[in-house]
Design a protein around this motif. Structure first.
Motif, short mmCIF file in Angstrom:
data_model
loop_
_atom_site.label_atom_id
_atom_site.label_comp_id
_atom_site.label_asym_id
_atom_site.label_seq_id
_atom_site.Cartn_x
_atom_site.Cartn_y
_atom_site.Cartn_z
N ALA A 193 38.11 46.80 6.60
CA ALA A 193 37.88 47.10 7.89
C ALA A 193 38.60 46.10 8.88
CB ALA A 193 36.44 46.58 8.39
N PHE A 194 39.54 46.92 9.56
CA PHE A 194 40.27 46.25 10.78
C PHE A 194 39.68 46.05 12.01
CE2 PHE A 194 42.96 47.93 7.15
CZ PHE A 194 43.87 46.68 6.98
N ILE A 195 39.26 45.04 12.45
CA ILE A 195 38.88 44.67 13.77
C ILE A 195 39.83 44.40 14.79
CG2 ILE A 195 36.79 43.54 14.88
CD1 ILE A 195 35.50 43.41 12.00
N LEU A 196 39.88 45.17 15.80
CA LEU A 196 40.97 44.90 16.66
C LEU A 196 40.66 44.77 18.10
CD1 LEU A 196 43.41 47.81 15.17
CD2 LEU A 196 43.32 45.38 14.43
N ARG A 197 40.32 43.41 18.33
CA ARG A 197 39.84 43.07 19.50
C ARG A 197 41.19 42.65 20.44
NH1 ARG A 197 36.15 40.32 16.27
NH2 ARG A 197 34.29 41.26 16.53
N PRO A 198 41.07 42.57 21.94
CA PRO A 198 42.14 42.40 22.54
C PRO A 198 42.74 40.90 22.36
CG PRO A 198 40.64 43.24 24.04
CD PRO A 198 39.94 43.28 22.69
N THR A 199 41.89 39.93 22.01
CA THR A 199 42.35 38.25 21.65
C THR A 199 41.45 37.92 20.67
OG1 THR A 199 41.00 37.52 23.65
CG2 THR A 199 43.35 38.25 24.22
N MET A 200 42.12 37.00 20.03
CA MET A 200 40.98 36.03 19.26
C MET A 200 40.27 35.00 20.02
SD MET A 200 41.46 36.93 15.96
CE MET A 200 41.19 35.77 15.02
N ALA A 201 39.11 34.55 20.01
CA ALA A 201 38.61 33.60 20.76
C ALA A 201 39.07 32.29 20.15
CB ALA A 201 37.00 33.29 20.20
N PRO A 202 39.22 31.41 21.21
CA PRO A 202 40.12 29.86 21.15
C PRO A 202 39.52 29.43 19.75
CG PRO A 202 39.61 30.23 23.32
CD PRO A 202 38.91 31.52 22.77
N THR A 203 38.25 29.16 19.60
CA THR A 203 37.85 28.60 18.39
C THR A 203 38.15 29.35 17.09
OG1 THR A 203 35.69 29.49 18.80
CG2 THR A 203 36.05 27.45 19.50
N ASP A 204 38.45 30.39 16.98
CA ASP A 204 38.95 31.33 15.96
C ASP A 204 40.22 30.57 15.46
OD1 ASP A 204 36.55 32.70 15.66
OD2 ASP A 204 37.50 34.62 16.43
N LEU A 205 41.24 30.28 16.55
CA LEU A 205 42.38 29.78 16.54
C LEU A 205 42.45 28.41 16.05
CD1 LEU A 205 44.31 31.91 19.24
CD2 LEU A 205 44.44 32.15 16.92
#
Length: 274
Positions: free
Chosen positions: A199-211
């Motif tokens: 599954a490719f989940i394509l949101r506008p941005t990653m959450a800062p805490t994901d980075l």
């Protein structure tokens, strides 16, 4: 691999202000962002609360800011930061299939408007991906879902089909659930369930805490001091991601400070290396 003094994640008012102020201090800077048209401000018909720039649409305001930044030597890269890694006195940032290096980072990612789906975290690297161009070939001949929340998501779905994937496209579903045993096996979006290999989940941005998993938050927003410093050395933040008021003027002001301080920090790192 490209190298910059500062990488700014986000191309809205905060990010563009930060980048412009990095350049004002003669440091190199890259802005990583989705196309301007995908910024929420672009859709505003009238923005009349920014002093000196009244009676403009959001699109006009963003375009003016972007043109100003480009005219002053700010570099741009379309895409979404997927991962970051602290290495020595700097950072590696993966953007799609590319990697860039910087001494300092400014987070100007806006508000993360969607939470992870049930089961999503479990299957990261075991069927869940956030970049079709990065991971498509691992799914050649297999069945995948694309969960898209941006205009460019449809293009990524088409790319997956071109490399031989069977693609099921979900356009901005309200809810999704991912399930499987050791790897992803099914996805259910808005009560439609299909068996998938990925599954490719394509949101506008990653959450800062994901980075940056160790990033400190305050009420769900990135915690910063008056210098727009986070709890992580070399990482600054500005704009909506640091909390309200969610206004252009506030974002531009915070971006100015974050850009100045990031440039100073990057210059110190260069002197240490020399």
């Amino acid at each position: 691999m490209s190298q910059y003094d500062v990488v700014v994640l986000g191309g809205g008012p905060a990010g563009l202000s930060a980048a412009l102020n990095v350049r004002a201090r003669n440091q190199s800077v890259l802005v990583v962002s989705n196309p301007l048209e995908e910024n929420p401000l672009w859709k505003s018909h009238l923005v009349d609360n920014h002093v000196g720039m009244g009676n403009q649409s959001g699109a006009q305001m963003l375009q003016t800011m972007a043109d100003h930044a480009k005219a002053n030597g700010v570099a741009f890269m379309d895409g979404k930061a997927l991962t970051t890694m602290a290495v020595g006195n700097g950072f590696f940032v993966s953007v799609g299939s590319d990697v860039v290096e910087a001494a300092a980072i400014v987070l100007a990612t806006g508000v993360a408007r969607s939470k992870k789906f049930a089961g999503e975290e479990t299957f990261i690297g075991k069927g869940v991906s956030y970049c079709a161009t990065c991971d498509a070939f691992a799914y050649r001949g297999k069945t995948v879902a694309v969960v898209g929340y941006t205009p460019s998501a449809q293009h990524e779905a088409e790319f997956l089909e071109q490399v031989g994937c069977t693609v099921h496209y979900f356009n901005k579903p309200k809810t999704c659930v991912l399930a499987g045993e050791t790897t992803l096996q099914t996805i259910t979006c808005d009560d439609v369930t299909i068996p998938v290999d990925g599954a490719f989940i394509l949101r506008p941005t990653m959450a800062p805490t994901d980075l940056f998993p160790e990033l400190a938050l305050d009420g769900g927003y990135v915690a910063v001091n008056r210098n727009m410093e986070t709890n992580l050395n070399g990482v600054f933040a500005a704009g909506d991601c640091t909390g309200g008021p969610l206004q252009v003027s506030k974002a531009v002001g915070e971006g100015l400070v974050a850009g100045q301080k990031a440039a100073v920090y990057a210059n110190k790192i260069k002197q240490i290396k020399e």
